[in-house]
Scaffold this motif. Structure first.
Motif, short mmCIF file in Angstrom:
data_model
loop_
_atom_site.label_atom_id
_atom_site.label_comp_id
_atom_site.label_asym_id
_atom_site.label_seq_id
_atom_site.Cartn_x
_atom_site.Cartn_y
_atom_site.Cartn_z
N ALA A 28 -59.10 -35.85 -17.03
CA ALA A 28 -60.20 -34.99 -16.99
C ALA A 28 -60.82 -33.99 -16.44
O ALA A 28 -61.18 -33.05 -16.31
CB ALA A 28 -61.23 -35.98 -15.99
N ARG A 29 -59.18 -33.09 -15.67
CA ARG A 29 -59.23 -32.00 -14.92
C ARG A 29 -58.01 -31.60 -15.04
O ARG A 29 -56.80 -32.58 -14.43
CB ARG A 29 -59.98 -32.04 -13.93
N VAL A 30 -56.92 -30.54 -14.60
CA VAL A 30 -55.81 -30.10 -14.82
C VAL A 30 -56.06 -28.74 -13.38
O VAL A 30 -57.32 -28.09 -13.50
CB VAL A 30 -55.65 -29.60 -15.77
N GLU A 39 -60.84 -27.63 -17.09
CA GLU A 39 -61.30 -28.78 -17.77
C GLU A 39 -61.84 -29.16 -18.81
O GLU A 39 -62.34 -28.36 -19.79
CB GLU A 39 -62.39 -29.30 -17.25
N PRO A 40 -61.02 -29.89 -19.52
CA PRO A 40 -60.44 -29.60 -21.27
C PRO A 40 -62.41 -30.39 -21.94
O PRO A 40 -62.48 -29.41 -23.09
CB PRO A 40 -60.15 -30.78 -21.50
N ILE A 57 -56.36 -34.72 -13.04
CA ILE A 57 -57.32 -36.43 -12.27
C ILE A 57 -57.50 -36.53 -14.35
O ILE A 57 -57.97 -36.29 -15.07
CB ILE A 57 -58.19 -35.61 -12.13
N LEU A 58 -56.83 -37.93 -13.36
CA LEU A 58 -57.11 -38.84 -15.30
C LEU A 58 -58.35 -39.52 -14.85
O LEU A 58 -58.23 -40.10 -13.78
CB LEU A 58 -55.85 -39.59 -15.24
N TYR A 65 -61.25 -42.10 -11.56
CA TYR A 65 -60.70 -40.97 -11.42
C TYR A 65 -59.89 -40.93 -10.58
O TYR A 65 -59.83 -42.35 -9.71
CB TYR A 65 -61.67 -39.29 -11.14
N PHE A 66 -58.01 -41.17 -11.48
CA PHE A 66 -57.17 -41.23 -10.79
C PHE A 66 -56.11 -40.07 -10.71
O PHE A 66 -55.80 -39.18 -12.05
CB PHE A 66 -55.93 -41.84 -11.12
N THR A 67 -55.95 -39.30 -9.46
CA THR A 67 -55.28 -38.13 -9.45
C THR A 67 -53.30 -38.20 -9.25
O THR A 67 -52.97 -38.91 -8.16
CB THR A 67 -55.22 -37.49 -7.69
#
Length: 122
Positions: A28-30, A39-40, A57-58, A65-67
């Motif tokens: 979701a985000r790096v 953010e892709p 962030i997955l 969401y999981f960091t």
């Protein structure tokens, strides 16, 4: 003497690529150490692989969401080998281990300095 100081950046990028390819979750985000995010789904440009990735962030299919950190524990969680509670436990143990190594190293240096002081002054 030339020292390659981008080892950490390259390693975090390689782990990110492994997570992106083998993950059960969507990226979701790096987040990077410079304070910006990638953010892709919103940006089409690729980020610089020499930047230090600090968090990934997955997102699962239920919008949870999981960091995770770009390390081996984060990769194991992304592959589904461990759950998030185990991931957090492994991270906590690893952090405590590194704090212990740091305290031990400082203690050894202080002991060596005290020994040298006693040996040369007395």
């Amino acid at each position: 003497m030339c020292i390659n100081n981008d080892f950490i950046e390259n390693h975090s990028y390689q782990v990110f690529e492994e997570i992106r390819k083998n993950s059960l979750y969507n990226v979701a985000r790096v987040e990077f150490s410079e304070g910006y995010c990638w953010e892709p789904q919103f940006q089409t440009s690729q980020f610089n692989s020499n930047d230090l990735i600090t968090k990934i962030i997955l997102e699962d299919e239920n919008k949870n969401y999981f960091t995770v950190n770009p390390d081996d524990f984060g990769l194991r969680f992304a592959k589904g080998e461990i759950n998030y509670k185990e991931y957090l436990k492994f991270q906590k143990v690893d952090d405590i281990k590194w704090i212990g190594y740091s305290i031990l190293g400082v203690g050894i240096l202080i002991a060596m300095m005290f020994t040298m002081y006693v040996y040369f002054i007395n």
